[in-house]
Structure formats: C-alpha cells, structure tokens
Design an enzyme around this catalytic site. Structure first.
Site, short mmCIF file in Angstrom:
data_model
loop_
_atom_site.label_atom_id
_atom_site.label_comp_id
_atom_site.label_asym_id
_atom_site.label_seq_id
_atom_site.Cartn_x
_atom_site.Cartn_y
_atom_site.Cartn_z
N CYS A 57 -121.77 19.19 -54.43
CA CYS A 57 -121.66 18.95 -53.39
C CYS A 57 -121.74 19.79 -51.58
CB CYS A 57 -119.75 19.57 -53.24
SG CYS A 57 -119.31 18.50 -51.78
N CYS A 63 -115.02 23.24 -49.00
CA CYS A 63 -113.56 22.20 -49.31
C CYS A 63 -112.76 23.19 -50.61
CB CYS A 63 -114.27 21.36 -49.25
SG CYS A 63 -112.88 19.72 -50.32
N CYS A 66 -112.57 21.36 -54.65
CA CYS A 66 -112.93 22.28 -55.99
C CYS A 66 -113.08 24.01 -55.69
CB CYS A 66 -114.17 21.58 -56.17
SG CYS A 66 -114.65 19.68 -56.42
N CYS A 139 -118.18 13.04 -51.18
CA CYS A 139 -117.58 13.42 -52.33
C CYS A 139 -118.08 13.27 -53.17
CB CYS A 139 -115.70 13.45 -52.10
SG CYS A 139 -114.67 14.19 -52.91
N GLN A 243 -102.01 9.40 -63.17
CA GLN A 243 -103.61 10.16 -63.71
C GLN A 243 -104.70 9.76 -62.77
OE1 GLN A 243 -102.34 11.85 -65.84
NE2 GLN A 243 -100.48 11.69 -66.38
N PHE A 270 -89.70 12.24 -68.44
CA PHE A 270 -90.15 12.59 -67.75
C PHE A 270 -92.02 11.10 -67.53
CE2 PHE A 270 -89.16 16.35 -68.42
CZ PHE A 270 -88.61 17.21 -67.16
N ASP A 344 -93.57 15.42 -70.57
CA ASP A 344 -94.24 14.71 -69.56
C ASP A 344 -94.60 15.70 -68.41
OD1 ASP A 344 -96.78 15.34 -67.77
OD2 ASP A 344 -97.25 13.15 -67.80
N CYS A 370 -99.70 20.26 -67.04
CA CYS A 370 -100.25 19.72 -66.26
C CYS A 370 -100.74 21.35 -65.40
CB CYS A 370 -100.24 18.84 -64.86
SG CYS A 370 -98.43 19.44 -63.91
#
Length: 414
Positions: A57, A63, A66, A139, A243, A270, A344, A370
């Site tokens: 990118c 940015c 990432c 992007c 997701q 969850f 989750d 996560c």
C-alpha cells in the site's frame, strides 16, 4: 557488518504491536525478523533481511490500519503463532493447525472518517495514535465492492458537508449488497434526501441509513441486508458486527464445528448474529446467548423461520454468566447437561464466564478469541479448573495487522 562507530544488531522477534525487537531488547518500528539494524544512527538504519517485503500500500505506514506490510507472509505467520504461544498456559498444544490467512482485498466491513476543510474533503483512516486522517486513494485490504464506493462517497460528502464538518462512514458488505451508515450527515430537507437517495440508487446500495442525535434512520432500503449463516439468511441491523472477511468466518466456523464434534446440546455464548449457532444447529440443539438485543432478535427470528433448534437469550454474560451450580449450591446449574460450550467474547474476554465453566462438568469448551492477552487469562482459569487445550486453530483475517484470532478446544480431564 561493521564500520567505525556502527552498532549492528539482528532483529530476532516481533513485539505484540509488530515492532522488531533486537537481540539486546531494543524495539525498532518497521523491522522484520532477520533484518539487521545499526543503532549508531538516528533513526536506526535497517538492513533488510530475507523476510523483509515491499509494502502493498502506498499509504503504509502512515495509515494506522496495517502494522506489518513490511514483512512476507512467512514472517507474519510466525508472528501470529508466537503471539498466541506466549500467552498459553503450558505453551502450544501438540495439535496446531495451519494458519488461516485471509487474502488481500477481502475485508467486508470498514469504519472510515471524512473531514471537509478549506473546500477539500479528506476520506480515509486515522494515522495510528493520532487524529490525523490519511486520505485513502487505494486500500489493498478492502473488498473491491467497498473500495469502489470511496470515489462516490467523496463526491457526496464534499457537497453535503459544511467546511470544518466531519462525518463517520460504516460500510458493510452483506450477501445482498453493501449497507452504508453515515454519521453526522444531515438528511433534513428535500435537497438532502434527494442527494442521499440518488447516491444509494447510483451505487446500487442495499441500504443507506443516517445516524444523528435521535438515533439511526433508514432512508433507503432497496434490498434487506442479510448474511447466510449455516444455510439460514439472517437480516442485519444497521452497522452490525460480523467477521471481517468471508474467508476468516469460514475458517472460524469450520474450526468450531470440528472442535464441538458430535455434542447433541451446545451453548453458544456471545453468539452475536449466529455465526456459530446456526451452523451448529444443523446437528445440535443450541442455546444462543448475547447482550446485543438487535443481533439476538435477528438470530431468533431467522432460526424460527428456518425451523432450527436454536433457543435465544438476551443476557449480559459479563454480569450474569451461565452458572455451574443450581440455587442453594446444588446440582442442576445452567451449564448442566451441555455437551459443549462455545464462547466468543469481545476483546475484554470472558473472565466471569470462564470461572463458571472451570467449575462445571462440561466435557468440551471451545474458545474463540480476538485478543490473545485476555484469552491467555481465561485459558489459565480453565486449565487450573481441570481442562486441557488439545487443539489450536490460528486465524489472521485482519491481514497485515497485529490483530490475532484463534479457536482453541479444551477437554475436561478425568
């Protein structure tokens, strides 16, 4: 490598946010494992190693979306596994599955910001750790259908925003098309309504909503946004959680189904919109619990229409986890009789629920996470309660970021 006054050190690992770490413990942004760094120069000079890569990118690293475009997939995959292994009680299990890495241009949801200043509109993402907006031209993470909306969004917002005014944009790619939610964009008056309606029709949006002080109003719904989960279409509320990529979702669902096995009665805690509950309901009776009212309502309606065995509960599991014992301390708690529990939670983890699970007799617990840090805490609770991690599925659907996900199967030990 040597030279007068030089101080070369190898990069031997990556920190949690993706910075390279030298053999003497110094952190170096934008360095990959195998690079060499001369610390005698300010800023330090990086000599690229075998895993250093050209960023995909033009906005990297300004940015903040990432953190790891400067390394190849092999180095990134090693980072994901290392990030997980560092928090696991007892280290990695014997059975670690290959990393599920989502491809470029697959992200199906995004939250962007816009700001009009001096007649110019800036639209994009914040630079990491600042309020500065990076004006995104392209992007390599976003799905092409979302990327294609940026130019028309610029034209719309340039015309509709006042100088100095900012706006929020939530983009969601559903199976019926793109759902757009605009925040702080006026929908009052005929001119505003016509401009927004023309935008929705011209871009073939499934739905366009605006959010203001009074809440969210849907202006245009040409098709009901929905996701098909386990063969069941689930209508989406505005700006839903889902997701990040279809590939990531498929990897997580496949892992959960394998980990649950042939359990006949399963709790999905969850549960959200039913990412796991609906696929599980093909072979099991499912109790699905979440505090998000609109999501639970959508799941319950979809399950009933499809004739699936899904019982839904609207419940805050942080304050009221499913308990392992009945009233008065006797048997018959809410976790009794379950063949497996899937949980989750959001990034905060599920400490209270993990404690109840650790005290239960549920034979299989499947954790989806996560956040490796809170997963490590919850996993330690389960292990100390008599569970053992048998299988781990690492997932990286936020490609090139330090965001790591996983599925882990815990078995209660005799």
């Amino acid at each position: 490598m040597s030279g007068v006054g030089s101080d070369w050190r190898p990069i031997v690992r990556l920190a949690a946010r993706g910075d390279g770490v030298s053999d003497d413990g110094r952190f170096v942004p934008l360095a990959a494992v195998g690079d060499s760094v001369d610390f005698s120069i300010s800023p330090p000079l990086i000599m690229p190693g075998p895993h250093h890569a050209a960023p995909a990118c033009t906005h990297y690293p300004a940015c903040g979306g990432c953190q790891m475009q400067h390394m190849d997939d092999a180095a990134y995959g090693n980072f994901v596994i290392d990030r997980i292994s560092r928090v696991l009680p007892g280290g990695l299990p014997d059975d670690v599955r290959p990393l599920a890495l989502s491809p470029p241009r697959s992200r199906r949801r995004a939250s962007l910001k816009a700001l009009k200043r001096g007649g110019k509109l800036v639209l994009g993402f914040h630079s990491e750790g600042t309020h500065a907006l990076i004006d995104i031209v392209d992007c390599p993470v976003l799905h092409p259908q979302l990327m294609a909306l940026l130019a028309p969004l610029r034209r719309l917002l340039r015309a509709r925003l006042k100088d100095g005014q900012g706006a929020g944009i939530a983009l969601t790619l559903s199976d019926a098309g793109v759902d757009v939610l605009l925040a702080n964009v006026s929908a009052e008056g005929l001119a505003a309504i016509e401009a927004l309606t023309d935008f929705a029709q011209g871009c073939d949006l499934a739905r366009l909503s605006v959010e203001g002080a009074g809440g969210i109003d849907t202006l245009v719904e040409r098709r009901q946004p929905a996701l098909i989960m386990g063969g069941v279409p689930v209508p989406l509320p505005a700006a839903p959680f889902l997701q990040a990529t279809r590939e990531g979702e498929a990897a997580l669902v496949a892992a959960v189904l394998e980990a649950v096995g042939d359990a006949g009665r399963v709790a999905d805690l969850f549960c959200g919109l039913g990412t796991f509950a609906l696929p599980l309901s093909l072979k099991a009776a499912v109790l699905a619990v979440d505090a998000a009212g609109p999501a639970v309502t959508a799941l319950g309606l979809a399950a009933r229409l499809a004739g699936r065995r899904v019982e839904v509960q609207h419940r805050d599991l942080f304050r009221r986890p499913l308990v392992s014992v009945g009233e008065g301390g006797g048997k018959g708690g809410e976790l009794a009789g379950l063949g497996a529990v899937v949980f989750d939670p959001p990034r905060a983890g599920a400490e209270a629920q993990a404690k109840e699970l650790a005290a239960s007799q549920v034979p299989v617990v499947v954790a989806v996470s996560c956040n490796p840090n809170t997963f490590g805490r919850d996993a330690k609770i389960l292990v100390e309660g008599g569970y053992r991690i048998t299988t781990l599925w690492p997932v990286a659907q936020f490609r090139w970021s330090s965001h790591v996900e996983l599925v882990a199967r815990f078995e209660r030990q005799p």
